[in-house]
Write an enzyme that holds these catalytic residues in place. Structure first.
Site, PDB file in Angstrom:
ATOM      1  N   ALA A  15     -29.099 -43.611  53.795  1.00  0.00           N
ATOM      2  CA  ALA A  15     -28.535 -44.178  52.570  1.00  0.00           C
ATOM      3  C   ALA A  15     -29.015 -43.498  51.297  1.00  0.00           C
ATOM      4  CB  ALA A  15     -28.837 -45.676  52.506  1.00  0.00           C
ATOM      5  N   GLY A  17     -29.617 -40.174  51.054  1.00  0.00           N
ATOM      6  CA  GLY A  17     -29.128 -38.804  50.986  1.00  0.00           C
ATOM      7  C   GLY A  17     -27.911 -38.719  50.071  1.00  0.00           C
ATOM      8  N   LYS A  18     -27.487 -37.505  49.772  1.00  0.00           N
ATOM      9  CA  LYS A  18     -26.360 -37.332  48.855  1.00  0.00           C
ATOM     10  C   LYS A  18     -25.078 -37.937  49.403  1.00  0.00           C
ATOM     11  CE  LYS A  18     -28.190 -33.245  46.498  1.00  0.00           C
ATOM     12  NZ  LYS A  18     -28.003 -31.804  46.191  1.00  0.00           N
ATOM     13  N   MET A  19     -24.804 -37.684  50.684  1.00  0.00           N
ATOM     14  CA  MET A  19     -23.608 -38.275  51.276  1.00  0.00           C
ATOM     15  C   MET A  19     -23.803 -39.762  51.505  1.00  0.00           C
ATOM     16  SD  MET A  19     -20.877 -36.492  51.648  1.00  0.00           S
ATOM     17  CE  MET A  19     -20.049 -37.475  52.889  1.00  0.00           C
ATOM     18  N   ASP A  40     -32.985 -45.756  55.533  1.00  0.00           N
ATOM     19  CA  ASP A  40     -33.346 -44.357  55.336  1.00  0.00           C
ATOM     20  C   ASP A  40     -34.692 -44.090  56.001  1.00  0.00           C
ATOM     21  OD1 ASP A  40     -31.875 -42.263  53.241  1.00  0.00           O
ATOM     22  OD2 ASP A  40     -33.909 -41.681  53.771  1.00  0.00           O
ATOM     23  N   THR A  83     -22.642 -37.006  60.442  1.00  0.00           N
ATOM     24  CA  THR A  83     -23.712 -36.025  60.631  1.00  0.00           C
ATOM     25  C   THR A  83     -23.198 -34.853  61.461  1.00  0.00           C
ATOM     26  OG1 THR A  83     -25.319 -37.816  60.578  1.00  0.00           O
ATOM     27  CG2 THR A  83     -26.065 -35.708  61.467  1.00  0.00           C
ATOM     28  N   PRO A 110     -15.899 -34.168  62.092  1.00  0.00           N
ATOM     29  CA  PRO A 110     -16.486 -32.972  61.487  1.00  0.00           C
ATOM     30  C   PRO A 110     -16.289 -32.942  59.977  1.00  0.00           C
ATOM     31  CG  PRO A 110     -15.021 -32.396  63.313  1.00  0.00           C
ATOM     32  CD  PRO A 110     -14.844 -33.850  63.047  1.00  0.00           C
ATOM     33  N   PHE A 112     -14.462 -35.543  56.715  1.00  0.00           N
ATOM     34  CA  PHE A 112     -13.758 -36.766  56.329  1.00  0.00           C
ATOM     35  C   PHE A 112     -12.730 -36.539  55.223  1.00  0.00           C
ATOM     36  CE2 PHE A 112     -17.463 -38.676  58.401  1.00  0.00           C
ATOM     37  CZ  PHE A 112     -16.868 -39.694  59.133  1.00  0.00           C
ATOM     38  N   HIS A 139     -20.659 -23.373  52.040  1.00  0.00           N
ATOM     39  CA  HIS A 139     -21.316 -24.643  51.756  1.00  0.00           C
ATOM     40  C   HIS A 139     -22.554 -24.433  50.895  1.00  0.00           C
ATOM     41  CE1 HIS A 139     -18.807 -26.074  55.100  1.00  0.00           C
ATOM     42  NE2 HIS A 139     -19.063 -27.295  54.667  1.00  0.00           N
ATOM     43  N   LYS A 143     -27.387 -27.220  53.448  1.00  0.00           N
ATOM     44  CA  LYS A 143     -26.761 -27.545  54.729  1.00  0.00           C
ATOM     45  C   LYS A 143     -27.593 -26.970  55.871  1.00  0.00           C
ATOM     46  CE  LYS A 143     -22.311 -27.475  57.144  1.00  0.00           C
ATOM     47  NZ  LYS A 143     -22.446 -28.915  57.463  1.00  0.00           N
TER      48      LYS A 143
END
Length: 252
Positions: A15, A17-19, A40, A83, A110, A112, A139, A143
Site C-alpha cells: 500500500a 508503494g507508488k502503485m 505494507d 506484481t 501483466p 492494467f 520503463h 523497475k
C-alpha cells in the site's frame, strides 16, 4: 454477477508503494468499494483477513508475491495481482492452488492499462502478416524485472500467431554482436529493454515486411492510467472463479 447493495471490501498489499498508493486512492474514491486494509512491509497479512477483505490487490515484488497470493487463497480471499515476475511455471502453481478452492478467483495482469491490453491484441492480430517483428519496452529505472511482463506476454502472443500462420524464424543475419546488442530472445521474438529516469511504462512493437513497417505503441505517462483496469478486475474477480490471466476476457 448479481447486483449488490454493500460495497466490495478491498485490501491492498504494498500500500505504500507508488502503485499501491495509487490503488488505495482509486479504491477509496470508487462508490462501490471500501478500502478496509492497507498492508505494507512489516505489517501482517492477517490484517486484511481480519478486516473482512473480499478482494486483495497485490502490488509488491516478485520475491514475496507468490507467498502473498498463496496465503490469501488459503484464507478464502480473491486476489488481483499487478506484481511482475509471473513465469508460466508460477502461473501454473497458482492454478494448482485454486484447484482446491473452486469458488475463489485470481486475476493476474501483466498490464492494467486498457490501451496496453488493446496494443497486445492488435500486435497478435498483425503478427501473421509481417516477416519481421521486434519489441522495445521502456520503463523507469526502479523497475526490478526486464523484460517487462507486458513485453513477455506480447512476445508470447506474437509467437503463437506466427506459428499458427506457418511463419518461420524472424530473419536476422547478425553474426557478430556485443552481448545483449540484439536484446533478449523471447519465444523467437527480440525484446529490448530501456530503463531511464522520467519514463513510466511504454512499449512499441515494430513489424516489418517488404517495403513497409507498422509500429504499434502505447504510453502510460501516469500511474493513474492503470486504475480503470485495476477497478475493473476487482469488480470482475468476484464473479470469475479460477485463474484469469490478463484483462482481455474482462473487457466487453
Amino acid at each position: 454477477m448479481a447486483e449488490r447493495t454493500n460495497p466490495i471490501a478491498v485490501g491492498v498489499i504494498g500500500a505504500q508503494g507508488k502503485m499501491g498508493a495509487q490503488v488505495c486512492k482509486a479504491v477509496d474514491g470508487a462508490p462501490d468499494m471500501e478500502l478496509v486494509a492497507m498492508v505494507d512491509t512489516g505489517d501482517g497479512l492477517f490484517s486484511a483477513a481480519d478486516a473482512g477483505a473480499e478482494v486483495v490487490v497485490d502490488f509488491t515484488n516478485p520475491d514475496v508475491v507468490m507467498d502473498n497470493v498463496h496465503w490469501c487463497v488459503e484464507q478464502g480471499m480473491n486476489v488481483v495481482v499487478g506484481t511482475s515476475g509471473f513465469t508460466p511455471q508460477r502461473i501454473e502453481r497458482v492454478r494448482g492452488w485454486l484447484a482446491h478452492r473452486p469458488q475463489q478467483g485470481v486475476v493476474i495482469a501483466p498490464n492494467f492499462a486498457v490501451g496496453a491490453v488493446l496494443m497486445m491484441e492488435f500486435a497478435a492480430r498483425a503478427a501473421r502478416y509481417f516477416e519481421s517483428v521486434e519489441i522495445v519496452e521502456q520503463h523507469h529505472p526502479a523497475k526490478l524485472d526486464a523484460p517487462s511482463g507486458t513485453a513477455l506476454a506480447t512476445a508470447a502472443a506474437i509467437s503463437a500467431a506466427r506459428a499458427d500462420a506457418g511463419l518461420g524464424d524472424v530473419p536476422d543475419a547478425t553474426k557478430e554482436e556485443l552481448d545483449g546488442a540484439r536484446g533478449a530472445s523471447v519465444e523467437g521474438v527480440r525484446v529490448h529493454s530501456v530503463r531511464a529516469r522520467g519514463l513510466v511504462a511504454h512499449q512499441e512493437v515494430i513489424f516489418g515486411a517488404l517495403g513497409e513497417t507498422l509500429t504499434l505503441r502505447h504510453d502510460s505517462y501516469d500511474r493513474v492510467s492503470f486504475m480503470p483496469g485495476v477497478l475493473l478486475s476487482i469488480r470482475q474477480v468476484l464473479a470469475r472463479p479460477g485463474l484469469t490471466v490478463g484483462l482481455n476476457d474482462l473487457l466487453v
